[in-house]
Design a protein around this motif. Structure first.
Motif, PDB file in Angstrom:
ATOM      1  N   ALA A 122      14.606  18.970 -16.725  1.00  0.00           N
ATOM      2  CA  ALA A 122      13.822  20.047 -16.127  1.00  0.00           C
ATOM      3  C   ALA A 122      14.687  20.754 -15.094  1.00  0.00           C
ATOM      4  O   ALA A 122      15.003  20.195 -14.049  1.00  0.00           O
ATOM      5  CB  ALA A 122      12.558  19.511 -15.480  1.00  0.00           C
ATOM      6  N   LEU A 123      15.097  21.978 -15.418  1.00  0.00           N
ATOM      7  CA  LEU A 123      15.819  22.794 -14.448  1.00  0.00           C
ATOM      8  C   LEU A 123      14.796  23.400 -13.498  1.00  0.00           C
ATOM      9  O   LEU A 123      13.864  24.080 -13.924  1.00  0.00           O
ATOM     10  CB  LEU A 123      16.590  23.919 -15.142  1.00  0.00           C
ATOM     11  CG  LEU A 123      17.891  23.593 -15.864  1.00  0.00           C
ATOM     12  CD1 LEU A 123      18.504  24.882 -16.398  1.00  0.00           C
ATOM     13  CD2 LEU A 123      18.863  22.880 -14.951  1.00  0.00           C
ATOM     14  N   ALA A 133      16.697  18.475 -12.554  1.00  0.00           N
ATOM     15  CA  ALA A 133      17.936  19.037 -12.023  1.00  0.00           C
ATOM     16  C   ALA A 133      17.596  20.270 -11.196  1.00  0.00           C
ATOM     17  O   ALA A 133      17.179  21.295 -11.748  1.00  0.00           O
ATOM     18  CB  ALA A 133      18.893  19.393 -13.153  1.00  0.00           C
ATOM     19  N   VAL A 134      17.753  20.169  -9.882  1.00  0.00           N
ATOM     20  CA  VAL A 134      17.406  21.280  -8.995  1.00  0.00           C
ATOM     21  C   VAL A 134      18.644  22.140  -8.771  1.00  0.00           C
ATOM     22  O   VAL A 134      19.707  21.642  -8.401  1.00  0.00           O
ATOM     23  CB  VAL A 134      16.861  20.766  -7.659  1.00  0.00           C
ATOM     24  CG1 VAL A 134      16.418  21.946  -6.785  1.00  0.00           C
ATOM     25  CG2 VAL A 134      15.681  19.823  -7.887  1.00  0.00           C
ATOM     26  N   THR A 135      18.490  23.433  -8.994  1.00  0.00           N
ATOM     27  CA  THR A 135      19.630  24.336  -8.928  1.00  0.00           C
ATOM     28  C   THR A 135      19.166  25.706  -8.436  1.00  0.00           C
ATOM     29  O   THR A 135      18.223  25.801  -7.647  1.00  0.00           O
ATOM     30  CB  THR A 135      20.350  24.373 -10.293  1.00  0.00           C
ATOM     31  OG1 THR A 135      21.485  25.218 -10.224  1.00  0.00           O
ATOM     32  CG2 THR A 135      19.430  24.816 -11.416  1.00  0.00           C
ATOM     33  N   HIS A 136      19.804  26.769  -8.920  1.00  0.00           N
ATOM     34  CA  HIS A 136      19.638  28.099  -8.342  1.00  0.00           C
ATOM     35  C   HIS A 136      19.313  29.139  -9.406  1.00  0.00           C
ATOM     36  O   HIS A 136      19.554  28.928 -10.598  1.00  0.00           O
ATOM     37  CB  HIS A 136      20.922  28.489  -7.613  1.00  0.00           C
ATOM     38  CG  HIS A 136      21.337  27.497  -6.582  1.00  0.00           C
ATOM     39  ND1 HIS A 136      20.993  27.591  -5.250  1.00  0.00           N
ATOM     40  CD2 HIS A 136      22.074  26.359  -6.694  1.00  0.00           C
ATOM     41  CE1 HIS A 136      21.489  26.555  -4.588  1.00  0.00           C
ATOM     42  NE2 HIS A 136      22.153  25.803  -5.443  1.00  0.00           N
ATOM     43  N   GLY A 177      10.947  27.775  -7.213  1.00  0.00           N
ATOM     44  CA  GLY A 177      10.064  26.689  -7.617  1.00  0.00           C
ATOM     45  C   GLY A 177       9.752  26.654  -9.094  1.00  0.00           C
ATOM     46  O   GLY A 177       9.005  25.772  -9.544  1.00  0.00           O
ATOM     47  N   SER A 178      10.316  27.565  -9.872  1.00  0.00           N
ATOM     48  CA  SER A 178      10.022  27.600 -11.305  1.00  0.00           C
ATOM     49  C   SER A 178      10.676  26.439 -12.044  1.00  0.00           C
ATOM     50  O   SER A 178      11.661  25.859 -11.587  1.00  0.00           O
ATOM     51  CB  SER A 178      10.464  28.932 -11.920  1.00  0.00           C
ATOM     52  OG  SER A 178      11.861  29.143 -11.732  1.00  0.00           O
ATOM     53  N   VAL A 179      10.110  26.110 -13.222  1.00  0.00           N
ATOM     54  CA  VAL A 179      10.562  24.973 -14.030  1.00  0.00           C
ATOM     55  C   VAL A 179      10.941  25.472 -15.419  1.00  0.00           C
ATOM     56  O   VAL A 179      10.218  26.280 -16.020  1.00  0.00           O
ATOM     57  CB  VAL A 179       9.464  23.892 -14.142  1.00  0.00           C
ATOM     58  CG1 VAL A 179       9.941  22.722 -15.002  1.00  0.00           C
ATOM     59  CG2 VAL A 179       9.050  23.405 -12.758  1.00  0.00           C
TER      60      VAL A 179
END
Length: 213
Positions: free
Chosen positions: A24-25, A157-160, A185-187
């Protein structure tokens, strides 16, 4: 127009016949520069209180799934979002994954989007701007590598925004997406299997909408 964002000579991890992995990005929560519509890039701007609320809302949304780990870009706005999510999911402290850092924007960083458009209209050289091909050439192998670490598992996976847009453009083979389609905050759910990397679901616009049809 078909645009395949990929760099030559990139070493891509081989997933093989391992069970499919879900990734999940997630885009980090809002910063003051996001609110002011300023270009952040590699500039390390922290989240604001609205961004923390967005991160908590995303964490609640993800809490319905079964996740094995959280990884994050090293930039503080992403790392704080990842920590909020990991705490809610009862997971260990997020691991830093430098390949998920935001696209570098060089001399554009700190400018508003209106100021950027003016420079582009004047054809002013932009020093230090990382190409989307470069972003994809580091981000996609990192996502495939995550799948080798968590075969059959699920990773957040938290990114930009710039990274997520580049990956979506690569997968959808599009030249562009509408402005604002990858929100804070989108997935964006990906699956990595023997057949490669594919998009399962996204909070961004659908590919047909990106054409303006």
């Amino acid at each position: 127009m078909t645009v395949r964002l990929w760099g030559p000579g990139v070493a891509v991890p081989v997933v093989g016949a391992a069970p499919a992995t879900t990734i999940a990005l997630v885009r980090h929560g809002e910063t003051d520069w996001n609110r002011e519509r300023r270009i952040q890039g590699a500039t390390d701007i922290p989240m604001n209180d609205r961004g923390r609320a967005q991160s908590r809302a995303t964490a609640e949304r993800l809490a319905g799934g079964c996740w094995d780990a959280v990884v994050t870009s090293p930039l503080s706005r992403s790392a704080e979002t990842a920590t909020i999510i990991a705490d809610r999911l009862g997971l260990a402290e997020p691991d830093l994954l430098p390949a998920l850092a935001e696209r570098r924007h060089g001399t554009l960083e700190g400018l508003t989007t209106a100021e950027r458009r003016r420079l582009e209209a004047e054809a002013v050289p932009i020093e230090g701007l990382e190409s989307r091909v470069s972003v994809v050439s580091r981000a996609v192998p990192a996502l495939l590598w995550l799948a080798t670490r968590h075969p059959g598992g699920a990773v957040v996976a938290v990114t930009h925004g710039g990274v997520i847009q580049s990956v979506l453009l690569h997968l959808w083979e599009r030249a562009s997406l509408p402005s604002g389609s990858v929100t804070n905050g989108s997935v964006h759910e990906l699956r990595v299997s023997a057949s490669g990397l594919e998009l399962v679901a996204s909070d961004a616009v659908a590919p047909v909408e990106a054409t303006g049809s």
